[in-house]
Design an enzyme around this catalytic site. Structure first.
Site, PDB file in Angstrom:
ATOM      1  N   LYS A   1       0.822  -1.216   0.000  1.00 33.05           N
ATOM      2  CA  LYS A   1       0.000   0.000   0.000  1.00 33.05           C
ATOM      3  C   LYS A   1       0.857   1.267   0.000  1.00 33.05           C
ATOM      4  O   LYS A   1       0.358   2.345  -0.311  1.00 33.05           O
ATOM      5  CB  LYS A   1      -0.963   0.007   1.183  1.00 33.05           C
ATOM      6  CG  LYS A   1      -0.340   0.140   2.548  1.00 33.05           C
ATOM      7  CD  LYS A   1      -1.416   0.177   3.627  1.00 33.05           C
ATOM      8  CE  LYS A   1      -0.817   0.356   5.017  1.00 33.05           C
ATOM      9  NZ  LYS A   1      -1.869   0.413   6.063  1.00 33.05           N
ATOM     10  N   ASP A   2       2.164   1.149   0.346  1.00 36.79           N
ATOM     11  CA  ASP A   2       3.066   2.302   0.319  1.00 36.79           C
ATOM     12  C   ASP A   2       3.664   2.545  -1.054  1.00 36.79           C
ATOM     13  O   ASP A   2       4.306   3.577  -1.284  1.00 36.79           O
ATOM     14  CB  ASP A   2       4.219   2.104   1.314  1.00 36.79           C
ATOM     15  CG  ASP A   2       3.770   2.098   2.760  1.00 36.79           C
ATOM     16  OD1 ASP A   2       2.710   2.680   3.055  1.00 36.79           O
ATOM     17  OD2 ASP A   2       4.478   1.492   3.592  1.00 36.79           O
TER      18      ASP A   2
ATOM     19  N   ARG B   1      -8.323   8.216   4.760  1.00 37.87           N
ATOM     20  CA  ARG B   1      -9.284   7.201   4.321  1.00 37.87           C
ATOM     21  C   ARG B   1     -10.084   6.658   5.494  1.00 37.87           C
ATOM     22  O   ARG B   1     -11.311   6.516   5.426  1.00 37.87           O
ATOM     23  CB  ARG B   1      -8.524   6.058   3.628  1.00 37.87           C
ATOM     24  CG  ARG B   1      -9.376   4.814   3.356  1.00 37.87           C
ATOM     25  CD  ARG B   1      -8.504   3.639   2.921  1.00 37.87           C
ATOM     26  NE  ARG B   1      -7.566   3.209   3.940  1.00 37.87           N
ATOM     27  CZ  ARG B   1      -7.859   2.392   4.937  1.00 37.87           C
ATOM     28  NH1 ARG B   1      -9.082   1.913   5.075  1.00 37.87           N
ATOM     29  NH2 ARG B   1      -6.936   2.045   5.818  1.00 37.87           N
ATOM     30  N   ARG B   2      -9.381   6.328   6.563  1.00 35.26           N
ATOM     31  CA  ARG B   2     -10.078   5.816   7.744  1.00 35.26           C
ATOM     32  C   ARG B   2     -10.955   6.886   8.377  1.00 35.26           C
ATOM     33  O   ARG B   2     -12.069   6.602   8.818  1.00 35.26           O
ATOM     34  CB  ARG B   2      -9.048   5.281   8.753  1.00 35.26           C
ATOM     35  CG  ARG B   2      -8.352   4.002   8.296  1.00 35.26           C
ATOM     36  CD  ARG B   2      -7.230   3.616   9.247  1.00 35.26           C
ATOM     37  NE  ARG B   2      -6.624   2.331   8.857  1.00 35.26           N
ATOM     38  CZ  ARG B   2      -5.350   2.030   9.056  1.00 35.26           C
ATOM     39  NH1 ARG B   2      -4.533   2.895   9.633  1.00 35.26           N
ATOM     40  NH2 ARG B   2      -4.881   0.850   8.682  1.00 35.26           N
TER      41      ARG B   2
ATOM     42  N   ARG C   1       0.420   9.948  14.478  1.00 35.00           N
ATOM     43  CA  ARG C   1       1.490   9.267  13.762  1.00 35.00           C
ATOM     44  C   ARG C   1       2.250   8.418  14.751  1.00 35.00           C
ATOM     45  O   ARG C   1       2.042   8.490  15.950  1.00 35.00           O
ATOM     46  CB  ARG C   1       2.433  10.281  13.102  1.00 35.00           C
ATOM     47  CG  ARG C   1       1.911  10.823  11.781  1.00 35.00           C
ATOM     48  CD  ARG C   1       3.061  11.211  10.857  1.00 35.00           C
ATOM     49  NE  ARG C   1       3.870  10.065  10.480  1.00 35.00           N
ATOM     50  CZ  ARG C   1       5.025  10.159   9.823  1.00 35.00           C
ATOM     51  NH1 ARG C   1       5.499  11.340   9.488  1.00 35.00           N
ATOM     52  NH2 ARG C   1       5.690   9.074   9.501  1.00 35.00           N
TER      53      ARG C   1
ATOM     54  N   ARG D   1       1.113   4.133  18.859  1.00 31.20           N
ATOM     55  CA  ARG D   1      -0.321   4.318  18.622  1.00 31.20           C
ATOM     56  C   ARG D   1      -1.162   3.606  19.674  1.00 31.20           C
ATOM     57  O   ARG D   1      -2.119   4.160  20.211  1.00 31.20           O
ATOM     58  CB  ARG D   1      -0.676   3.850  17.208  1.00 31.20           C
ATOM     59  CG  ARG D   1      -0.007   4.708  16.137  1.00 31.20           C
ATOM     60  CD  ARG D   1      -0.408   4.318  14.734  1.00 31.20           C
ATOM     61  NE  ARG D   1       0.372   5.071  13.758  1.00 31.20           N
ATOM     62  CZ  ARG D   1      -0.092   5.499  12.589  1.00 31.20           C
ATOM     63  NH1 ARG D   1      -1.336   5.251  12.247  1.00 31.20           N
ATOM     64  NH2 ARG D   1       0.679   6.176  11.769  1.00 31.20           N
TER      65      ARG D   1
ATOM     66  N   CYS E   1      -1.322   7.843  -1.606  1.00 35.03           N
ATOM     67  CA  CYS E   1      -1.748   6.987  -0.498  1.00 35.03           C
ATOM     68  C   CYS E   1      -2.254   7.790   0.684  1.00 35.03           C
ATOM     69  O   CYS E   1      -2.751   7.219   1.649  1.00 35.03           O
ATOM     70  CB  CYS E   1      -0.606   6.067  -0.069  1.00 35.03           C
ATOM     71  SG  CYS E   1       0.818   6.927   0.609  1.00 35.03           S
TER      72      CYS E   1
END
Length: 337
Positions: A93-94, A148-149, A170, A176, A263
């Site tokens: 995805k990166d 997106r989330r 981040r 997190r 992305c």
């Protein structure tokens, strides 16, 4: 590739080890270690991990501010082209959607769980968390670094009359999850695949199924990249390839590329196989506040032959065109060029 111990031929100590470039994060090291063990099992050659720091690792800015696309990849690609490493492993995805000159995507191993996961206080699922905190007179504060989330969580909250606040964060997985254990946040959203690969699946309090949260294009998949000129290594690494995964992510990435979205844009896509002969692709574009969410799907027969990726990419571009016709460009902010 599920991270289980691998058995096979022992490394040949008389042959120089292959150098595998990886980011320094615990997740990147775990993913690269999985690939390294498999390459050794298949080839009999030792693999050494070469840790490389990327711009995305050192910048403290939000990904949306630094562009997102390629920030975790460029330094690894430079090392490949300069001959400092033999191959590299990325979270797919990166990976930018545009092909990199001189490099080849040698393998896309079988995809892990593509869903997003909630890690919440008191072991609560999303609905339970929101309901409990509403009873206490405040919204649930949920951290994520992904527009997106945020878009999909906020859209869910609007649709269900739920009190929810998304908070931009981040940091690595420990950082997190630490926001939750410290009480600073009520929950964070992370990729299920990453938690599984780190052996931390037990910390997941709920999975966010695609009906609520469509994942990022390529989420849960890895990309194994080497130089185009190293044909022997390319052929060896191709044994790691999982054709159904490669074709599915080709559809997702074609949609992302046709939208000219990076992305860090609020874009989601997931391709699923139906009966191993038809691909169903879902695409989502929205505003971060969740006020507008475009969700469309397309499906078509795919033959797993040498043209399969082109077939899948055509499906992705067609769905992107429909999303653009419905106004997607205005929802994404500044588009990638």
């Amino acid at each position: 590739m599920n991270g289980q111990p691998l058995t096979g031929q022992a490394p040949d100590a008389t042959v120089a080890p292959l150098r595998l470039g990886t980011r320094r994060s615990a997740l990147a090291m775990a993913q690269s270690g999985m690939v390294a063990r498999e390459v050794t099992r298949l080839t009999g050659r030792a693999v050494e991990l070469v840790e490389i720091t990327t711009y995305g690792d050192t910048s403290r800015e939000a990904l949306a501010q630094i562009g997102g696309t390629g920030v975790f990849v460029s330094a690894l690609r430079d090392a490949l082209l300069e001959g400092r490493i033999d191959f590299a492993v990325h979270s797919l995805k990166d990976l930018p959607t545009a092909a990199a000159e001189g490099l080849v995507l040698a393998a896309v191993p079988q995809r892990e769980d593509s869903r997003d996961a909630l890690v919440a206080r008191e072991g609560l699922e999303l609905g339970e968390l929101v309901e409990k905190l509403a009873g206490a007179g405040r919204p649930a504060r949920i951290g994520t670094g992904s527009p997106r989330r945020m878009a999909q969580l906020n859209a869910w909250a609007r649709a269900n009359g739920a009190q929810l606040e998304t908070v931009a964060i981040r940091g690595n997985v420990d950082t997190r999850i630490g926001f939750v254990t410290s009480g600073e946040l009520d929950a964070v959203v992370l990729a299920t695949a990453g938690l599984n690969r780190l052996g931390r699946a037990a910390e997941i309090t709920g999975h966010l199924d695609p009906e609520l949260m469509v994942p990022a294009p390529g989420q849960g998949a890895l990309a194994v990249e080497c130089t185009a000129g190293n044909t022997a290594l390319t052929a060896a690494l191709s044994a790691l390839d999982h054709a159904p995964t490669r074709v599915a992510v080709a559809a997702e990435r074609a949609l992302l590329g046709a939208l000219e979205a990076g992305c860090s844009a609020p874009v989601a896509a997931l391709a699923d196989w139906e009966h191993r002969s038809e691909l169903r692709l879902e695409g989502v574009v929205g505003t971060v506040d969740g006020a507008t969410l475009l969700k469309m799907s397309a499906h078509g027969p795919i033959v797993l032959d040498e043209t399969a990726e082109q077939q899948a990419a055509a499906l992705g571009r067609a769905l992107a065109a429909r999303l653009l016709d419905a106004g997607a460009a205005a929802l994404m902010g500044e588009r990638a060029r």
